[in-house]
Design an enzyme around this catalytic site. Structure first.
Site, PDB file in Angstrom:
ATOM      1  N   ASP A 316       0.876  -1.155   0.000  1.00 11.10           N
ATOM      2  CA  ASP A 316       0.000   0.000   0.000  1.00 11.10           C
ATOM      3  C   ASP A 316       0.923   1.216   0.000  1.00 11.10           C
ATOM      4  O   ASP A 316       2.029   1.151   0.520  1.00 11.10           O
ATOM      5  CB  ASP A 316      -0.870  -0.013   1.262  1.00 11.10           C
ATOM      6  CG  ASP A 316      -1.729   1.226   1.368  1.00 11.10           C
ATOM      7  OD1 ASP A 316      -2.397   1.542   0.380  1.00 11.10           O
ATOM      8  OD2 ASP A 316      -1.720   1.872   2.427  1.00 11.10           O
TER       9      ASP A 316
HETATM   10  P1  ADP Z   1      -4.830   5.741   0.047  1.00 13.06           P
HETATM   11  O1  ADP Z   1      -4.920   5.006   1.355  1.00 13.06           O
HETATM   12  O2  ADP Z   1      -4.022   5.014  -0.960  1.00 13.06           O
HETATM   13  O3  ADP Z   1      -4.397   7.146   0.202  1.00 13.06           O
HETATM   14  P2  ADP Z   1      -7.741   6.300  -0.074  1.00 13.06           P
HETATM   15  O4  ADP Z   1      -8.698   5.307  -0.615  1.00 13.06           O
HETATM   16  O5  ADP Z   1      -7.764   6.531   1.376  1.00 13.06           O
HETATM   17  O6  ADP Z   1      -6.304   5.802  -0.596  1.00 13.06           O
HETATM   18  O7  ADP Z   1      -7.951   7.691  -0.813  1.00 13.06           O
HETATM   19  C1  ADP Z   1      -7.943   7.773  -2.230  1.00 13.06           C
HETATM   20  C2  ADP Z   1      -8.133   9.187  -2.723  1.00 13.06           C
HETATM   21  O8  ADP Z   1      -9.443   9.644  -2.421  1.00 13.06           O
HETATM   22  C3  ADP Z   1      -7.210  10.186  -2.074  1.00 13.06           C
HETATM   23  O9  ADP Z   1      -5.982  10.257  -2.739  1.00 13.06           O
HETATM   24  C4  ADP Z   1      -8.025  11.473  -2.225  1.00 13.06           C
HETATM   25  O10 ADP Z   1      -7.884  12.014  -3.527  1.00 13.06           O
HETATM   26  C5  ADP Z   1      -9.441  11.024  -2.064  1.00 13.06           C
HETATM   27  N1  ADP Z   1      -9.896  11.133  -0.680  1.00 13.06           N
HETATM   28  C6  ADP Z   1     -10.181  10.132   0.161  1.00 13.06           C
HETATM   29  N2  ADP Z   1     -10.610  10.590   1.352  1.00 13.06           N
HETATM   30  C7  ADP Z   1     -10.566  11.940   1.281  1.00 13.06           C
HETATM   31  C8  ADP Z   1     -10.883  13.017   2.190  1.00 13.06           C
HETATM   32  N3  ADP Z   1     -11.301  12.800   3.434  1.00 13.06           N
HETATM   33  N4  ADP Z   1     -10.724  14.252   1.746  1.00 13.06           N
HETATM   34  C9  ADP Z   1     -10.304  14.493   0.512  1.00 13.06           C
HETATM   35  N5  ADP Z   1     -10.001  13.548  -0.391  1.00 13.06           N
HETATM   36  C10 ADP Z   1     -10.136  12.288  -0.025  1.00 13.06           C
HETATM   37 MG    MG Z   2      -3.852   3.682   3.140  1.00 15.30          MG
END
Ligand code: ADP
Ligand code: MG
Length: 641
Positions: A316
């Site tokens: 990840d």
């Molecule tokens: P990772 O764990 O790889 O960062 P996530 O699934 O948590 O992946 O998030 C993927 C994408 O979704 C982030 O890169 C962002 O663009 C968007 N995102 C997720 N949660 C948020 C949030 N709370 N605020 C803004 N953008 C978000």
């Molecule tokens: Mg993560």
């Protein structure tokens, strides 16, 4: 010594005493056979040697027969009784003595192997200094309750898990996490029982009682792991069930065909499946012990054997290859001031538990309190404002998380959307060219950018960065050198993903994945015939960790669930441990093969020796016991891997 302590002493050393007495009788009877002409005296002593040494064996053999689980002890008992029946007293005594000596040594080394962790437990101090009713008092560590304040002086070991509430120090966490370098601890940091306070005095508010510590959980889990059977072990156990009756049948058949009693008794002895049965568990127990001391918890032999076959490791990105300490790098205002953009984003993210949301909220709170507009005033305010005073961020009226995309909130009657391209596309929000250019430019540096939208208009964007872990490129390289494919999985966008993948030197990456997509990617790798390890945090990545052949959770010391659910857990956030864990697993798999091979080879050679009458009853037992000790020795090499 009173009778009770004599009895206790005897019970504790019973096995050693039996070995010694039967050995002395055996040596005496044998010598007497040479020097004296009275054969009956020598014979009587040798039979006595066989009885002393063989009593416990025969008792177990009786139970084996009763339960129809014929094993090694049945074979040994039959061989000894048979040898006495045909007047081979010396052979009978020799077989019994060698077998008891062998099992005694085997038991001792096995205990030592299993107790590789006992030294860890000894790390926890017996007493703790607690503050009760305004006084410092020394109490037994196991009586400390959650929520008490414990004082730990420099040089002392920390008696319970807790959070630092006063003081600052460097703590050696090696006993729990396997990290060699001391870790700096200050207010609010978590500390673990059994770790060593090296510098300053600390006051720790306990989070668990003295009997419920991370170290104890680790040890319990390791013990359970050592008990759990691996596929090879259960295969051998099933095989042994048929093997022993097979040896009995072979021996009976040999007697029927040749009328040679010694030959058929020798077949019983060399047919003992000792080395075959003991080899794999020693390898596994040793490897699990070694791993635990290096801060890697393995769930059991099954996972260890599986890990030995890994040919692809998926990481990840956030929090695994990167530090997971996201900070705001830049705020751009398009249809509003940058400051207002950050404020809006912070309100929308206030209730989010996402690391991006945390970073935005933190940046907004860290802004100097007096900023209204313009640059000069901001600089002034910056110097004047009291450090550490967080600027309050108002609550949104409503708030909704769109997993893997962003958040939608209502504030002041207006809809605020903070998220990525796909969230904006989903909601038909137009992105101006200027905005698109800005976002792409930041992403190509490896940053993550979220759009800030008010009532359907993109008013700004927040760019965030998360530093790569220093160890990441080296770890990926090491895995590649070991012939293992590496892949990065991320929910982040394509540009950011590519920039990070290039920096790490990883073979491949998959971007813009929702949590369930990550799981599907792992599933697809497995369908392609890969044995896949997934490295991630135990909470957000739990589904993909479960889907992978081997789920490896990072930083498990702080989260119990990770310790419970992952196949392998790294106690520290130490990426370095991954190549170690993978190569240790591979070495263990080889070690098991070596042990099984050695056991099979020994039996084959002995069988050939018996059939060509080179191997006698006593020699057969000697070689058999030597092979048992050899596989134990080989397995124990993994303790020092
Ligand atoms: P990772 O764990 O790889 O960062 P996530 O699934 O948590 O992946 O998030 C993927 C994408 O979704 C982030 O890169 C962002 O663009 C968007 N995102 C997720 N949660 C948020 C949030 N709370 N605020 C803004 N953008 C978000
Ligand atoms: Mg993560």
């Amino acid at each position: 010594m009173d009778t009770r302590s004599v009895k206790q002493h005897y019970r504790k050393h019973r096995k050693a005493i039996i070995v010694a007495v039967s050995g002395i009788l055996y040596a005496g009877g044998w010598t007497l056979g040479y020097v004296s002409t009275v054969d009956t005296a020598s014979a009587a002593i040798l039979v006595l040697a066989a009885i002393v040494g063989g009593y416990d064996i025969a008792k177990t053999a009786y139970h084996e027969v009763e339960n129809r689980t014929l094993g090694i002890k049945t074979l040994v008992t039959l061989a000894a009784v048979g040898a006495i029946a045909i007047g081979s007293y010396w052979e009978a005594a020799a077989v019994v003595f060698l077998f008891t000596l062998g099992s005694y040594l085997e038991g001792r080394t096995m205990r030592k192997t299993r107790n590789a962790l006992e030294e860890l437990l000894e790390m926890t101090p017996d007493t703790a200094t607690v503050r009760r009713d305004g006084e410092q008092r020394a109490v037994p560590a196991r009586e400390v309750e959650a929520g008490e304040v414990v004082i730990v002086k420099p040089g002392e070991k920390i008696p319970v898990d807790g959070d630092v509430v006063e003081g600052e120090s460097a703590v050696n966490q090696a006993p729990v996490t396997g990290e060699s370098a001391p870790v700096h601890k200050a207010d609010g940091d978590e500390v673990y029982a059994g770790t060593i306070n090296q510098e300053g005095s600390l006051e720790v508010e306990t989070t668990g009682s003295g009997t419920d510590t991370t170290l104890q959980r680790i040890i319990r889990r390791v013990e359970a792991a050592q008990e759990a059977q691996s596929p090879t072990e259960s295969l051998i156990d099933r095989f042994a069930k048929y093997y022993t009756p097979g040896v009995l049948a072979l021996s009976a058949g040999a007697y029927a065909a040749t009328q040679n009693a010694i030959l058929s008794l020798t077949l019983l002895v060399i047919g003992c499946p000792g080395a075959l049965v003991i080899g794999p568990p020693v390898s596994i127990v040793s490897a699990i012990g070694n791993a635990a001391r290096s801060g890697v918890l393995m769930k059991g032999g099954e996972h260890l054997e599986q890990a030995g076959k890994i040919d692809l490791v998926a990481f990840d990105k956030t929090g695994t290859l990167t530090k997971g300490e996201t900070t705001v790098a830049d705020v751009a205002g398009f249809d509003a001031e940058a400051d207002e953009v950050l404020e809006l984003a912070a309100v929308a993210e206030k209730k989010s538990e996402h690391h991006l949301g945390d970073a935005i909220l933190e940046a907004a709170q860290d802004r100097p309190a007096a900023v209204t507009d313009g640059g000069t005033e901001a600089v002034q305010a910056d110097t004047e404002s009291a450090p550490g005073e967080a600027r309050p961020v108002p609550d949104p009226e409503s708030f909704e998380v769109i997993a893997g995309k962003g958040v939608v909130a209502l504030y002041d009657g207006r809809e605020i959307v903070v998220g990525n391209r796909s969230l904006l596309a989903e909601r038909d929000i137009e992105v101006a060219e200027e905005v698109g250019d800005y976002v792409r430019e930041r992403e190509e540096r490896g940053e993550t950018v979220v759009h800030v939208v008010r009532d359907g208009v993109v008013v700004g964007a927040v760019a965030m960065c998360d530093e790569l872990r220093e160890a990441a490129p080296g770890v990926v390289q090491e895995l590649q050198d070991a012939g293992i494919e590496t892949v990065m999985l991320t929910g982040d966008n394509e540009h950011t993903a590519r920039a990070v993948a290039e920096e790490v030197g990883i073979d491949d990456y998959r971007a813009e994945l929702l949590p369930e997509d990550k799981q599907a990617v792992i599933e697809a790798f497995r369908e392609d015939g890969h044995v896949v390890a997934m490295v991630g945090d135990g909470i957000n990545d739990a589904p993909s960790l479960a889907t992978a052949d081997v789920g490896i959770a990072m930083g498990a010391a702080g989260t119990d669930t990770a310790i419970e659910t992952a196949d392998m857990a790294l106690m520290a956030d130490d990426l370095d441990r991954i190549p170690y864990a993978v190569t240790l697993s591979k070495a263990t798999r080889w070690n098991i093969y070596e042990n099984v091979g050695l056991a099979v080879l020994t039996v084959t050679l002995l069988l050939a020796g018996v059939l060509t009458s080179y191997v006698t009853l006593a020699l057969g037992m000697l070689v058999h016991e030597a092979s048992v000790l050899a596989v134990i020795g080989n397995g124990m090499r993994l303790l020092r891997y």
